[in-house]
Design a protein around this motif. Structure first.
Motif, PDB file in Angstrom:
ATOM      1  N   PHE A 376       0.962  -1.271   0.113  1.00  0.00           N
ATOM      2  CA  PHE A 376       0.043  -0.035  -0.185  1.00  0.00           C
ATOM      3  C   PHE A 376       0.803   1.290   0.032  1.00  0.00           C
ATOM      4  CE2 PHE A 376      -2.514  -3.233   2.195  1.00  0.00           C
ATOM      5  CZ  PHE A 376      -3.652  -2.987   1.494  1.00  0.00           C
ATOM      6  N   VAL A 377       0.189   2.248  -0.667  1.00  0.00           N
ATOM      7  CA  VAL A 377       0.840   3.651  -0.168  1.00  0.00           C
ATOM      8  C   VAL A 377       0.167   4.465   0.654  1.00  0.00           C
ATOM      9  CG1 VAL A 377       2.633   3.900  -2.200  1.00  0.00           C
ATOM     10  CG2 VAL A 377       0.462   4.595  -2.523  1.00  0.00           C
ATOM     11  N   SER A 378       0.477   5.172   1.366  1.00  0.00           N
ATOM     12  CA  SER A 378      -0.449   6.118   2.317  1.00  0.00           C
ATOM     13  C   SER A 378       0.179   7.595   2.683  1.00  0.00           C
ATOM     14  CB  SER A 378      -0.387   5.244   3.573  1.00  0.00           C
ATOM     15  OG  SER A 378      -1.040   6.114   4.565  1.00  0.00           O
ATOM     16  N   GLU A 379      -0.518   8.450   2.584  1.00  0.00           N
ATOM     17  CA  GLU A 379       0.019   9.823   2.864  1.00  0.00           C
ATOM     18  C   GLU A 379      -0.230  10.196   4.421  1.00  0.00           C
ATOM     19  OE1 GLU A 379      -1.445  12.477  -0.020  1.00  0.00           O
ATOM     20  OE2 GLU A 379      -0.071  11.840  -1.382  1.00  0.00           O
ATOM     21  N   ASP A 380      -1.125   8.965   5.000  1.00  0.00           N
ATOM     22  CA  ASP A 380      -1.462   9.094   6.426  1.00  0.00           C
ATOM     23  C   ASP A 380      -0.922   7.846   7.045  1.00  0.00           C
ATOM     24  OD1 ASP A 380      -2.230   9.397   9.002  1.00  0.00           O
ATOM     25  OD2 ASP A 380      -4.352  10.457   8.333  1.00  0.00           O
ATOM     26  N   VAL A 381       0.242   7.811   7.573  1.00  0.00           N
ATOM     27  CA  VAL A 381       0.627   6.425   8.180  1.00  0.00           C
ATOM     28  C   VAL A 381       0.036   6.065   9.371  1.00  0.00           C
ATOM     29  CG1 VAL A 381       2.932   7.464   9.363  1.00  0.00           C
ATOM     30  CG2 VAL A 381       2.644   4.959   8.455  1.00  0.00           C
ATOM     31  N   GLN A 409       8.766   8.903   2.593  1.00  0.00           N
ATOM     32  CA  GLN A 409       9.582   9.582   1.434  1.00  0.00           C
ATOM     33  C   GLN A 409       8.612  10.581   0.794  1.00  0.00           C
ATOM     34  OE1 GLN A 409      13.085   8.989   1.028  1.00  0.00           O
ATOM     35  NE2 GLN A 409      12.611   7.387   2.999  1.00  0.00           N
ATOM     36  N   ARG A 410       8.876  11.712   0.811  1.00  0.00           N
ATOM     37  CA  ARG A 410       8.194  12.821   0.255  1.00  0.00           C
ATOM     38  C   ARG A 410       6.789  12.697   0.795  1.00  0.00           C
ATOM     39  NH1 ARG A 410      10.463  11.050  -4.451  1.00  0.00           N
ATOM     40  NH2 ARG A 410      12.461  11.731  -5.038  1.00  0.00           N
ATOM     41  N   ARG A 489       0.024   7.810  16.734  1.00  0.00           N
ATOM     42  CA  ARG A 489       0.347   8.995  16.664  1.00  0.00           C
ATOM     43  C   ARG A 489       1.945   8.950  16.854  1.00  0.00           C
ATOM     44  NH1 ARG A 489      -1.309  11.631  21.809  1.00  0.00           N
ATOM     45  NH2 ARG A 489       0.502  10.625  22.412  1.00  0.00           N
ATOM     46  N   ASP A 490       2.351   8.368  17.745  1.00  0.00           N
ATOM     47  CA  ASP A 490       3.765   8.299  18.344  1.00  0.00           C
ATOM     48  C   ASP A 490       4.688   7.701  17.286  1.00  0.00           C
ATOM     49  OD1 ASP A 490       3.213   9.910  20.302  1.00  0.00           O
ATOM     50  OD2 ASP A 490       3.428   8.582  21.798  1.00  0.00           O
ATOM     51  N   ALA A 491       4.189   6.409  16.914  1.00  0.00           N
ATOM     52  CA  ALA A 491       4.799   5.550  15.945  1.00  0.00           C
ATOM     53  C   ALA A 491       4.904   6.349  14.434  1.00  0.00           C
ATOM     54  CB  ALA A 491       4.029   4.227  15.609  1.00  0.00           C
ATOM     55  N   ALA A 492       3.942   7.053  14.059  1.00  0.00           N
ATOM     56  CA  ALA A 492       3.812   7.981  12.838  1.00  0.00           C
ATOM     57  C   ALA A 492       5.026   8.747  13.184  1.00  0.00           C
ATOM     58  CB  ALA A 492       2.673   8.311  12.459  1.00  0.00           C
ATOM     59  N   ALA A 493       5.001   9.739  14.189  1.00  0.00           N
ATOM     60  CA  ALA A 493       6.004  10.718  14.569  1.00  0.00           C
ATOM     61  C   ALA A 493       7.411   9.828  14.476  1.00  0.00           C
ATOM     62  CB  ALA A 493       5.849  11.371  15.859  1.00  0.00           C
ATOM     63  N   ALA A 494       7.664   8.985  14.896  1.00  0.00           N
ATOM     64  CA  ALA A 494       8.861   8.368  14.812  1.00  0.00           C
ATOM     65  C   ALA A 494       9.424   7.742  13.558  1.00  0.00           C
ATOM     66  CB  ALA A 494       9.104   6.763  15.827  1.00  0.00           C
ATOM     67  N   LEU A 495       8.363   7.505  12.749  1.00  0.00           N
ATOM     68  CA  LEU A 495       8.759   7.138  11.322  1.00  0.00           C
ATOM     69  C   LEU A 495       8.949   8.411  10.540  1.00  0.00           C
ATOM     70  CD1 LEU A 495       5.857   4.329  10.848  1.00  0.00           C
ATOM     71  CD2 LEU A 495       8.339   4.202  10.557  1.00  0.00           C
ATOM     72  N   ARG A 496       8.248   9.408  10.853  1.00  0.00           N
ATOM     73  CA  ARG A 496       8.398  10.847  10.108  1.00  0.00           C
ATOM     74  C   ARG A 496       9.895  11.462  10.325  1.00  0.00           C
ATOM     75  NH1 ARG A 496       2.778  11.469  10.485  1.00  0.00           N
ATOM     76  NH2 ARG A 496       2.863  12.587  12.178  1.00  0.00           N
TER      77      ARG A 496
END
Ligand SMILES: Cc1cc2nc3c(=O)[nH]c(=O)nc-3n(C[C@H](O)[C@H](O)[C@H](O)COP(=O)(O)OP(=O)(O)OC[C@H]3O[C@@H](n4cnc5c(N)ncnc54)[C@H](O)[C@@H]3O)c2cc1C
Length: 605
Positions: A376-381, A409-410, A489-496
């Protein structure tokens, strides 16, 4: 033993054929070393001559007195380039085996007689005599006709590491042991994830030989000791620098013991791909891990969170008995009836208690499975993680799907889901997988009806060259009771943030939670997910992991490589840890087994 050899005379830059002829004569005469002397500034280059000599011969050690190449400068000064020398050394190892000897010989005069050579050879020194012709070589060879010989040549012995009593390796292991100077060393030094330079790899093939290896290890208590089965460990140090490895990879048979009970016996060195292939003809499978190359020994002593986990539980839930060699060399069998406390400990903390030499596994009847790989691609992990968790926790237990992603990425995350639906019905499989569609925009999909064994068999075989891991994995893990919006939320922040390079959620629940926490040392039975993160540096990962860890409990030893204190305490809840430490005092009070999150014998949580 006495090693004897020659020093080439390079004055006057002899021709290539002449050097090759002398080199071949030296080897034919049974001598041990050909030394290439430091050439004059305007003479032949030492590295080139050494390579020429090595190519002209098959066995003999090649001594090179100046191993660092010298680059002529306009000013006339010489600059050694270590990186070039290292590359040259490695290349020569690859081309002709580890035959380069960089020091350790004594030069006798050209006209030395037997007594003089014998005196110089005292205390095991290698003696070399200068020669200019084949006739000289024959004279040198006749100097000490009855000298005692070693099974390993001078070049191999020169690569031995300090503190290891190489000459007293137990007789049962001497033929298969591998030292740094042996041609096979390259194939045993590293593991799937780690580069290593152990001082000695012992390769027992039977429980008795494992006991012999442990006796040798006890004599070398101060050196690092690694236990290796199939070398896929992240947490355990199944390779090291300068220490011992006991590699039971050769104990790898898989046999059916009892068809009625679906009872299978597997050696620790078997891979899960081998196990799956051996039992598939009976229509059986056992949930192991997601990679068929992982070994029975490492995984079946730690847990085994696999692709049929929700349907059939952890791998350790199928272990009915373990045969082990304890630190003192005693061979024991542990099961519900015999040594039941050890049996409890081995299933979750096995690496601390002994070397497992066989496992009896009660496997499952498993027909075809749906094997899915979805990208999948996602803009909102954050939303994607929540959608995945919702789909997975609401799925029936026939469905086990893992998630892997990395830094976006981007602004776009690539999210891979892979997993199994235990069903031979295409409609059921599609229905189960449809639940995961909200994870993102489906970019690629592959869903096949196949067997568990065929999924395991996609792991590449490890060839005769062995593993080639390099560096050190930096992993953190934890168990997630529930994937909450706050965790997403925290996992997404860590990934970003870009420092969490690889992030995985392994689905648990289902049959894993059917087993009571006190039944095995692996006691984290209730969490919905097991979480793994891989990064590049420990300090960086500690920072990244801290906010995520606040949502988690415990950790899965197999995926954690954090150095320093506190991880064992986090891995096991206090009563479990106390019991494990008591058992450690009983079974391994001296802490011989310490390559994988060692337990302090007797300490209290
Ligand atoms: C690509 C990959 C995929 C993986 N997938 C999964 C997965 O899906 N699920 C999962 O649960 N785990 C998974 N793992 C983790 C894996 O289970 C552990 O790393 C396991 O320890 C590897 O076993 P091994 O025998 O191959 O490793 P080794 O490197 O040989 O051993 C690792 C450690 O296990 C201990 N050990 C090894 N052999 C013995 C023995 N005979 N007796 C006692 N202790 C022993 C030692 O402490 C050793 O350092 C994966 C690992 C990799 C690299």
């Amino acid at each position: 033993m006495t090693d004897l050899g020659i020093v080439l005379d390079l004055s006057g830059s002899p021709s290539g054929p002449t050097i090759a002829e002398i080199a071949r004569a030296t080897e034919r005469a049974g001598l041990d070393v050909i030394v290439v002397p430091t050439p004059a500034e305007d003479g032949l280059d030492g590295w080139t001559v050494a390579t020429w000599v090595a190519a002209a011969t098959a066995r003999i050690a090649v001594g090179l007195s100046r191993t660092r190449p010298v680059m002529p400068q306009p000013t006339g000064a010489a600059i050694p380039i270590p990186a070039v020398a290292e590359k040259a050394r490695e290349s020569l190892d690859l081309l002709v085996g580890p035959r380069l000897l960089e020091k350790g010989w004594t030069e006798a005069p050209a006209d030395a007689g037997p007594d003089q050579v014998r005196a110089l050879a005292k205390d095991g020194h290698t003696v070399v005599v200068p020669v200019t012709s084949v006739a000289d070589v024959e004279r040198v060879a006749g100097l000490l006709p009855d000298r005692p010989r070693s099974t390993r040549g001078a070049a191999a012995r020169a690569r031995r590491r300090p503190g290891i009593d190489y000459d007293n390796v137990p007789a049962s292991l001497a033929d298969t042991a591998v030292e740094p100077g042996d041609p096979r060393y390259r194939s045993v030094r590293s593991t799937y994830m780690r580069g290593g330079s152990p001082g000695l790899v012992l390769r027992p093939r039977t429980a008795d030989q494992v006991a012999d290896a442990l006796a040798f290890a006890r004599e070398h208590r101060d050196l690092p000791l690694g236990i290796r089965s199939a070398g896929h460990g992240l947490s355990g140090r199944s390779t090291n620098d300068g220490g011992l490895i006991i590699d039971v990879g050769g104990i790898d048979s898989v046999e059916v013991l009892d068809v009625e009970r679906r009872l299978v016996r597997a050696g620790p060195g078997a891979t899960w791909k081998q196990v799956a292939t051996a039992i598939a003809p009976h229509g059986w499978a056992i949930s192991s891990g997601d990679h068929g190359g992982v070994g029975v020994g490492g995984l079946a002593t730690a847990g085994g969170i696999g692709l049929l986990g929700r349907a059939h539980g952890l791998t350790i839930d199928h272990v009915r008995a373990v045969e082990m060699v304890l630190a003192d060399g005693t061979q024991v069998r542990a099961s519900a009836e015999e040594n039941s406390d050890l049996f409890w400990a081995v299933r979750g903390a096995g690496a601390n208690f002994g070397i497992a030499t066989a496992f009896e596994l009660e496997v499952d009847e498993v027909a075809e499975v749906g094997w899915a790989q979805l990208t999948f691609v996602s803009e909102d992990v954050e939303a994607s993680l929540l959608a995945y968790a919702r789909a997975q926790t609401q799925s029936p237990r026939d469905t086990t799907v893992f998630l892997v992603t990395g830094s976006p990425q981007r602004g776009q995350s690539v999210i891979q889901l892979y997993g199994m639906v235990e069903s031979a019905d295409p409609d059921t499989i599609i229905e189960r997988l449809n639940a995961f569609v909200p994870v993102g925009q489906l970019a690629q999909q592959q869903v096949v009806l196949t067997t568990y064994a065929s999924v395991m068999s996609t792991a590449a075989d490890v060839g005769p060259d062995g593993h080639h891991g390099a560096g050190e994995p930096v992993g953190r893990s934890g168990f997630l009771p529930e994937l909450t919006p706050e965790f997403a939320r925290d996992a997404a922040a860590a990934l970003r943030g870009g420092r969490l390079r690889w992030f995985q959620l392994r689905a648990m629940g289902g049959a894993i939670a059917d087993v009571a926490p006190q039944e095995t040392a692996f006691s984290h039975r209730d969490p919905d997910f097991q979480v793994t993160g891989l990064g590049a540096f420990h300090a960086e990962m500690d920072e990244v992991w801290q906010p995520l860890e606040a949502h988690m409990e415990g950790l899965y030893l197999s995926f954690d490589t954090a150095p320093g204190p506190g991880r064992v305490e986090r891995a096991f809840p206090p009563p479990v840890l106390d019991r494990l430490r008591d058992l450690k005092s009983r079974y391994d009070a001296d802490g011989l087994f310490r390559d994988n999150f060692p337990l302090a014998p007797g300490a209290r949580a």
